[in-house]
Design a protein around this motif. Structure first.
Motif, PDB file in Angstrom:
ATOM      1  N   PHE A   1      -2.687   1.754  -6.027  1.00  0.00           N
ATOM      2  CA  PHE A   1      -3.709   1.151  -5.178  1.00  0.00           C
ATOM      3  C   PHE A   1      -4.457   2.186  -4.343  1.00  0.00           C
ATOM      4  O   PHE A   1      -5.680   2.124  -4.193  1.00  0.00           O
ATOM      5  CB  PHE A   1      -3.058   0.102  -4.259  1.00  0.00           C
ATOM      6  N   GLN A   2      -3.732   3.161  -3.776  1.00  0.00           N
ATOM      7  CA  GLN A   2      -4.401   4.147  -2.907  1.00  0.00           C
ATOM      8  C   GLN A   2      -5.374   5.001  -3.700  1.00  0.00           C
ATOM      9  O   GLN A   2      -6.406   5.413  -3.164  1.00  0.00           O
ATOM     10  CB  GLN A   2      -3.376   5.042  -2.193  1.00  0.00           C
TER      11      GLN A   2
ATOM     12  N   TRP B   1      -8.382   2.790  -4.071  1.00  0.00           N
ATOM     13  CA  TRP B   1      -9.051   2.474  -2.796  1.00  0.00           C
ATOM     14  C   TRP B   1      -9.654   3.725  -2.142  1.00  0.00           C
ATOM     15  O   TRP B   1     -10.802   3.721  -1.718  1.00  0.00           O
ATOM     16  CB  TRP B   1      -8.009   1.841  -1.879  1.00  0.00           C
ATOM     17  N   VAL B   2      -8.857   4.782  -2.071  1.00  0.00           N
ATOM     18  CA  VAL B   2      -9.278   5.981  -1.336  1.00  0.00           C
ATOM     19  C   VAL B   2     -10.035   6.949  -2.255  1.00  0.00           C
ATOM     20  O   VAL B   2     -11.137   7.377  -1.939  1.00  0.00           O
ATOM     21  CB  VAL B   2      -8.054   6.678  -0.692  1.00  0.00           C
TER      22      VAL B   2
ATOM     23  N   TRP C   1      -6.843  14.178  -2.378  1.00  0.00           N
ATOM     24  CA  TRP C   1      -7.797  13.110  -2.040  1.00  0.00           C
ATOM     25  C   TRP C   1      -7.258  12.177  -0.959  1.00  0.00           C
ATOM     26  O   TRP C   1      -8.006  11.351  -0.441  1.00  0.00           O
ATOM     27  CB  TRP C   1      -8.212  12.317  -3.285  1.00  0.00           C
ATOM     28  N   PHE C   2      -6.003  12.295  -0.609  1.00  0.00           N
ATOM     29  CA  PHE C   2      -5.430  11.442   0.440  1.00  0.00           C
ATOM     30  C   PHE C   2      -5.124  12.338   1.631  1.00  0.00           C
ATOM     31  O   PHE C   2      -4.254  13.203   1.559  1.00  0.00           O
ATOM     32  CB  PHE C   2      -4.153  10.768  -0.080  1.00  0.00           C
ATOM     33  N   ALA C   3      -5.870  12.151   2.714  1.00  0.00           N
ATOM     34  CA  ALA C   3      -5.766  13.059   3.857  1.00  0.00           C
ATOM     35  C   ALA C   3      -4.551  12.725   4.725  1.00  0.00           C
ATOM     36  O   ALA C   3      -4.494  11.662   5.331  1.00  0.00           O
ATOM     37  CB  ALA C   3      -7.047  12.970   4.693  1.00  0.00           C
ATOM     38  N   LEU C   4      -3.593  13.637   4.748  1.00  0.00           N
ATOM     39  CA  LEU C   4      -2.435  13.458   5.632  1.00  0.00           C
ATOM     40  C   LEU C   4      -2.510  14.513   6.735  1.00  0.00           C
ATOM     41  O   LEU C   4      -2.436  15.710   6.472  1.00  0.00           O
ATOM     42  CB  LEU C   4      -1.125  13.631   4.848  1.00  0.00           C
TER      43      LEU C   4
ATOM     44  N   GLN D   1     -12.804   4.772  -4.005  1.00  0.00           N
ATOM     45  CA  GLN D   1     -13.532   3.867  -3.094  1.00  0.00           C
ATOM     46  C   GLN D   1     -13.786   2.502  -3.750  1.00  0.00           C
ATOM     47  O   GLN D   1     -14.868   1.920  -3.596  1.00  0.00           O
ATOM     48  CB  GLN D   1     -14.858   4.508  -2.673  1.00  0.00           C
TER      49      GLN D   1
ATOM     50  N   TRP E   1      -7.442   4.434  11.022  1.00  0.00           N
ATOM     51  CA  TRP E   1      -6.114   4.800  10.512  1.00  0.00           C
ATOM     52  C   TRP E   1      -5.853   6.254  10.887  1.00  0.00           C
ATOM     53  O   TRP E   1      -6.772   6.981  11.298  1.00  0.00           O
ATOM     54  CB  TRP E   1      -6.037   4.618   8.985  1.00  0.00           C
TER      55      TRP E   1
ATOM     56  N   ASP F   1       1.960   2.160   9.464  1.00  0.00           N
ATOM     57  CA  ASP F   1       1.587   3.251  10.377  1.00  0.00           C
ATOM     58  C   ASP F   1       0.306   2.929  11.145  1.00  0.00           C
ATOM     59  O   ASP F   1       0.184   3.260  12.332  1.00  0.00           O
ATOM     60  CB  ASP F   1       1.444   4.567   9.604  1.00  0.00           C
ATOM     61  N   THR F   2      -0.634   2.289  10.480  1.00  0.00           N
ATOM     62  CA  THR F   2      -1.871   1.900  11.177  1.00  0.00           C
ATOM     63  C   THR F   2      -1.533   0.924  12.308  1.00  0.00           C
ATOM     64  O   THR F   2      -2.093   1.009  13.408  1.00  0.00           O
ATOM     65  CB  THR F   2      -2.862   1.273  10.169  1.00  0.00           C
TER      66      THR F   2
ATOM     67  N   ASP G   1       0.592  12.937  11.620  1.00  0.00           N
ATOM     68  CA  ASP G   1       0.953  11.824  10.746  1.00  0.00           C
ATOM     69  C   ASP G   1       2.116  12.228   9.839  1.00  0.00           C
ATOM     70  O   ASP G   1       3.035  11.436   9.590  1.00  0.00           O
ATOM     71  CB  ASP G   1      -0.292  11.444   9.930  1.00  0.00           C
TER      72      ASP G   1
ATOM     73  N   ASP H   1       0.823  -1.223   0.000  1.00  0.00           N
ATOM     74  CA  ASP H   1       0.000   0.000   0.000  1.00  0.00           C
ATOM     75  C   ASP H   1       0.853   1.267   0.000  1.00  0.00           C
ATOM     76  O   ASP H   1       0.305   2.376  -0.061  1.00  0.00           O
ATOM     77  CB  ASP H   1      -0.853   0.079   1.280  1.00  0.00           C
TER      78      ASP H   1
ATOM     79  N   PRO I   1       1.023   3.151   4.827  1.00  0.00           N
ATOM     80  CA  PRO I   1      -0.236   3.155   5.574  1.00  0.00           C
ATOM     81  C   PRO I   1      -0.428   1.963   6.512  1.00  0.00           C
ATOM     82  O   PRO I   1      -0.879   2.147   7.648  1.00  0.00           O
ATOM     83  CB  PRO I   1      -1.296   3.189   4.474  1.00  0.00           C
ATOM     84  N   ASP I   2      -0.111   0.755   6.052  1.00  0.00           N
ATOM     85  CA  ASP I   2      -0.373  -0.398   6.930  1.00  0.00           C
ATOM     86  C   ASP I   2       0.595  -0.418   8.110  1.00  0.00           C
ATOM     87  O   ASP I   2       0.201  -0.690   9.256  1.00  0.00           O
ATOM     88  CB  ASP I   2      -0.305  -1.711   6.143  1.00  0.00           C
TER      89      ASP I   2
END
Ligand code: FO1
Length: 325
Positions: free
Chosen positions: A164-165, A168-169, A94-97, A172, A72, A56-57, A101, A42, A53-54
């Motif tokens: 992938f992000q 996915w993000v 579109w990817f919230a940082l 959706q 997350w 960090d989660t 984080d 990811d 992401p994984d």
């Protein structure tokens, strides 16, 4: 005792948090050590920063800093930096940082830039989150940069691959995926300690993580699948589906893309060559038949809170002690 778990993001992290709670509250099991092997497919570079992401989660969930509602990112987060980037017109938005984080990604990127491996960086980040004190070791599946891409229709009769992000993000998982391509995976080597963690474990657990883009990617790291087939430890998996649907995330869309039905039985089929026990929800018990040597058990799988998740982990460990490895 030593337990090794292969994990993706939210589902994997919550399961391991419940597992640790069960171990810590059960006399005689407190000293059990747990190695978590995290999916890094990811991972993505955004704003010049390496985001995992994984990993960090897992860090935030196990370290007590996760935004529990989201599953997350950090609790008590703000988004001033990304707001400023938006004012400059810097994409993507579109990817919230979040601001807290971002500190993780700055630290990681700086250390990687100085020549540290992703494993070394992850060890430093895990120390800040107190994982060693909890007898938790977190390993990225590989130190080689790998990235999952999703091949989708380009709208003109052809196809294109997106990260992938983005699928996915941003979308959706609504764009039908033709297939997943993991850049760099065939040349990747398992990170130091990963294969040993599978081989020397007393129990190997597959948490309810996405079977295609989380566990499936870890299994694609050269040597991992063979280590699972060869380990003398029982390997027990927890189904990521309840009533044939993921509780969260888009595992059903991922399974559809690889032509596998979204059923607990079909997911077990993806692991049939090394799995010893498979835990499914009672809602799926009637339709999940024993597959080859994989014994099927059922028990409630909704990870509604930490104690409920601890009971699922306890059940998985009971299964591990009952199945022939
Ligand atoms: N998931 C989202 O649905 N939207 C986001 O904006 C988002 C940002 C994000 C930032 C850092 C991070 O570590 C994870 C983040 N996630 C976000 C979650 C995540 O990317 C996915 O759930 C997983 O990669 C799939 O396992």
């Amino acid at each position: 005792m030593h337990i090794t778990a292969l994990a993706g993001g939210v589902g994997g992290a919550r399961f391991v948090r419940g597992l640790r709670h069960h171990l810590d509250t059960t006399p005689g099991l407190e000293d059990t050590t747990v190695t978590v092997v995290a999916n890094t497919g990811d991972d993505i570079t955004l704003f010049g920063l390496r985001v995992c992401p994984d990993v960090d989660t897992l860090l935030y969930t196990l370290g007590g800093g996760v935004h529990d509602g989201q599953g997350w990112g950090r609790a008590d987060e703000s988004h001033r930096v990304q707001g400023e980037l938006a004012a400059y017109g810097v994409q993507p938005q579109w990817f919230a940082l979040g601001d807290l984080d971002i500190a993780t990604h700055v630290a990681r990127s700086q250390w990687l830039g100085q020549g540290a491996t992703l494993s070394e960086v992850t060890t430093r980040l895990a120390a800040r989150w107190g994982l060693p004190e909890q007898r938790l070791e977190l390993l990225p599946m590989t130190d080689t940069p790998v990235e999952t891409h999703v091949v989708v229709d380009d709208g003109e009769g052809g196809e294109r691959a997106i990260h992938f992000q983005e699928w996915w993000v941003r979308h959706q998982a609504s764009l039908p995926a033709r297939r997943f391509v993991v850049a760099g995976l065939d040349r990747a080597a398992a990170a130091p300690g990963v294969l040993e963690a599978v081989r020397r474990a007393d129990v190997v657990l597959l948490p309810p993580s996405n079977p295609v883009v989380s566990i499936g990617i870890i299994l694609g790291v050269p040597g991992v699948r063979d280590a699972l087939r060869g380990t003398s430890a029982p390997v027990v998996g927890v189904s990521p589906l309840i009533s044939g649907r993921p509780v969260r995330g888009h595992a059903d869309a991922c399974l559809e893309a690889i032509g596998v039905p979204a059923t607990a039985g079909a997911v077990a089929g993806l692991y049939e060559d090394f799995l010893d026990g498979w835990l499914v929800d009672p809602a799926d018990a009637a339709t999940t038949l024993r597959r080859g040597r994989v014994e099927v058990f059922d028990g409630p799988l909704l990870m509604s809170d930490v104690p409920a998740t601890a009971r699922i982990a306890e059940h998985a460990l009971r299964i591990a002690s009952s199945v022939p490895a």
